[in-house]
Design an enzyme around this catalytic site. Sequence first.
Site, PDB file in Angstrom:
ATOM      1  N   MET A  86      24.504   8.718   1.922  1.00 49.27           N
ATOM      2  CA  MET A  86      24.167  10.121   2.912  1.00 49.27           C
ATOM      3  C   MET A  86      24.431  10.239   4.940  1.00 49.27           C
ATOM      4  O   MET A  86      25.505  10.495   5.014  1.00 49.27           O
ATOM      5  CB  MET A  86      23.130  10.625   2.670  1.00 49.27           C
ATOM      6  CG  MET A  86      22.516  11.984   3.148  1.00 49.27           C
ATOM      7  SD  MET A  86      23.351  13.278   2.583  1.00 49.27           S
ATOM      8  CE  MET A  86      23.384  13.955   0.688  1.00 49.27           C
TER       9      MET A  86
ATOM     10  N   GLN B  82      -8.925  -7.481  11.383  1.00 48.30           N
ATOM     11  CA  GLN B  82      -8.263  -5.404  10.357  1.00 48.30           C
ATOM     12  C   GLN B  82      -9.018  -4.148  10.969  1.00 48.30           C
ATOM     13  O   GLN B  82      -9.316  -3.907  10.130  1.00 48.30           O
ATOM     14  CB  GLN B  82      -8.351  -6.541   8.692  1.00 48.30           C
ATOM     15  CG  GLN B  82      -7.160  -7.993   8.540  1.00 48.30           C
ATOM     16  CD  GLN B  82      -7.384  -7.492   7.129  1.00 48.30           C
ATOM     17  OE1 GLN B  82      -7.863  -7.734   6.265  1.00 48.30           O
ATOM     18  NE2 GLN B  82      -5.945  -8.071   7.016  1.00 48.30           N
TER      19      GLN B  82
ATOM     20  N   LYS C 163     -17.663  -1.131   5.323  1.00 47.50           N
ATOM     21  CA  LYS C 163     -18.727  -2.536   4.991  1.00 47.50           C
ATOM     22  C   LYS C 163     -20.004  -1.859   4.451  1.00 47.50           C
ATOM     23  O   LYS C 163     -20.118  -2.415   3.738  1.00 47.50           O
ATOM     24  CB  LYS C 163     -17.985  -3.688   4.925  1.00 47.50           C
ATOM     25  CG  LYS C 163     -17.704  -4.455   3.405  1.00 47.50           C
ATOM     26  CD  LYS C 163     -17.101  -6.186   4.352  1.00 47.50           C
ATOM     27  CE  LYS C 163     -17.154  -6.801   2.667  1.00 47.50           C
ATOM     28  NZ  LYS C 163     -16.557  -7.659   3.047  1.00 47.50           N
TER      29      LYS C 163
ATOM     30  N   GLU D  70       0.675  -1.372   0.553  1.00 48.24           N
ATOM     31  CA  GLU D  70       0.103  -0.122   0.029  1.00 48.24           C
ATOM     32  C   GLU D  70       1.200   1.255   0.337  1.00 48.24           C
ATOM     33  O   GLU D  70       0.108   2.385  -0.333  1.00 48.24           O
ATOM     34  CB  GLU D  70      -0.530   0.455   1.253  1.00 48.24           C
ATOM     35  CG  GLU D  70      -2.096  -1.041   0.869  1.00 48.24           C
ATOM     36  CD  GLU D  70      -1.565  -2.307   1.550  1.00 48.24           C
ATOM     37  OE1 GLU D  70      -0.565  -3.406   1.751  1.00 48.24           O
ATOM     38  OE2 GLU D  70      -2.704  -3.111   1.378  1.00 48.24           O
TER      39      GLU D  70
END
Lengths: 587, 185
Positions: A481, A115, A164, A52
């Site tokens: 770096m 979830q 949902k 994601e």
Amino acid sequence: MGKNISGAEIVIQAIADQGVDVVFGYPGGAVLPIYDAIFQQEEVKHILVRHEQGAAHAAEGYARSTGKVGVLIVTSGPGATNAVTGLTDALLDSIPIVCISGQVPTHLIGTDAFQEADTVGITRACTKHNWLVKDIKDLPRIMHEAFYVARSGRPGPVLIDIPKDIQFAEGDYENLSKITHKTYTPPTSVDHKAVGKVIEMIQRSKNPILYTGGGVINSGPNASKLLKKFVETTNIPITSTLMGLGAYPGSGKNWLGMLGMHGTYEANMAMHDCDLMICLGARFDDRITGKIDQFSPNSKKVHIDIDATSINKNVDVDLAILADCHKFLVEALKIIKDRNIKNFPTYQKWWTQIDTWKTVNCLKYKANPDIIMPQYAIERLYELTKDKDTYITTEVGQHQMWAAQFYKFDEPNRWLTSGGLGTMGYGFPAANGVQVAFPESLVIDIAGDASILMNIQELSTAVQYRLNTKIFILNNSYMGMVRQWQQLLHGNRISESYSESLPDFVKLAEAYGATGILAKKPKDLDEAIIKMIETPGPVIMDCQVANLENCFPMIPSGKAHNDMLLGEDVSDEQVSNAIDDDGKIMV
Amino acid sequence: MNEKNPASTYDIIKVNENEEKHTLSIIVDDEPGVLARVIGLFAARGFNIDSLTVSETESKNQLSRITLVTSGSPSVIEKIKVQVDRLVPVHRVSDLTAQYGQYGALERELALIKVKGTGNKRLEALRLAEAFDAQTVDASLDSFIFQITGRTREIDRFINLMSSVGLTEVSRTGVAALKRGADNT
């Protein structure tokens, strides 16, 4: 009254009505109805990412290159939390994206359901605004308000959390794409008198400088056109932040190069010694100002910004104008025309001084016949791609700074980098986002060996959609770096910044079904770059460069603009002696 | 860390500006999470909250008024105002202290004060309450609860005195404020 459709269909229809033709996402339990709606239509194309965070950066890439709003769809819980880095990145760099996240059904919210995460709670601090939709009746309005908030004023990310059951529920939909928000009303006009005052200040100044930022890019391509005209008319020297590169052409006559920590000597010296600083769409970030109480001590400062919170935040200014950069430039040029001002000062002495600074040649580096210098690699990449329709993205680190220093951007929206948040792993998914928007263009992610591994899984996405995205890795086997800072600040104790057990990038590319190219010697570089450009499909080019090269010039931590560390101050010997014998075995 | 090699670019400059207390009146959409947005902003940016009151307003448009007392230098107060104003559900932010001065805005607070004691202390507590116009809203054989309304400083003074005559608990509402006169705040 509009038509009666499901919440999931409303989501997709609203995205289409907003003129967005591509979304990036990853399905999951709480967004299955939306994915079912995606399956049954053809207006909005879906690009399946592999993580994601990749979806968020791809949406940023799409947004930054097209000027449209980028959209991502993620599931509840881990889907949403994985998107948080991308949302924060977009917030810091003012990129308009809309994140649609699934949520557990309304009646399960707060029960620690499977979830479930408090997504609006978690993302409150990393979005401009977010919504939890609890009633299907609110969904069409919220969808369109979200796009309005994302792109208006100072753009940024927004999130809509949709349970949902709301996705399944049916409701009336009408196209509200022209909707505004009842309380969020950023400035749309510009103070005529104040702009007039700026023009007068320019006329009176002896050493003026324009310091521009990402705000000019966000203001649209026309702002960049007018900026060029404004610079031509006034003959003011111009420098820009990392985010603003390309607004004024890198090959332009008045261009001083980027400013700030790794900016050019001439840009930083001019910032320090100017008597008038016009900051257009930038925000006096700490990478720009250096030591703030010694920042440009003798200048009058003008700040033009759309966002009131940026004004007087880090640096107090003498004149602030709350306006969009494009509107400001239109007004400024109009005033110059109306007042028939033809005799702007030529700033002869100022330009002579700047030319003296330029002779320092701050970007010079020691060429090496046997080892590819990273600067040389970017120079060659620029030479071999400058005449093409090219977009450049980067990850974060030394390679990013070298790209900013050595790649010249003549147009806006061609340079995509993570400036504010400094997100390693941004460049590759962002490049995929650009490539999806412009399938025929050449899109190159300039990467480091460490950064690229942060979102390498997106190579699968590139292969799946036959994207031509190119990854140009400046491979020095270090988090360069980090190593440079350890050398400069921590007695060269290279703590955990060596890239141990790097993959064979050529084989890695091949494992994904892409092409891998290796370049080790300067003499092979051009051929390898051309091969990378000409090979269809995604390509990883492993460009193995000098391991211990440092990125200069540099304003060391806590120093002022006129206290730069130039590359020549640090000899090769010093650099090599900085590593002890045990360290050398690893190199 | 020595002068020449500071370890960070983030120099914090201490500007010697005087801290001031300001009362902000913030009109927001009465929607879930709106208070979290406002106080989250204060927490994230390191601003102070001295007192906070939230309630519905007269409007039927589902608006709430957040009355917030904060302290900071004038430039910090300005930063707070623009930051709060930028939040999407915020309709407007009025700085009552800056706009109307100390006497142009009416500021009141209510406090409940529990005092425990017997004998002389109990009598003294009653006398003090009377002097401050505090009401006795609860009484038992060895305790009182007083209710006092007034300006913050007055209540502070009352609480201070009460602590020497057996104060055990205090609950304050935080400041409610409006602009004086016919015009809206």
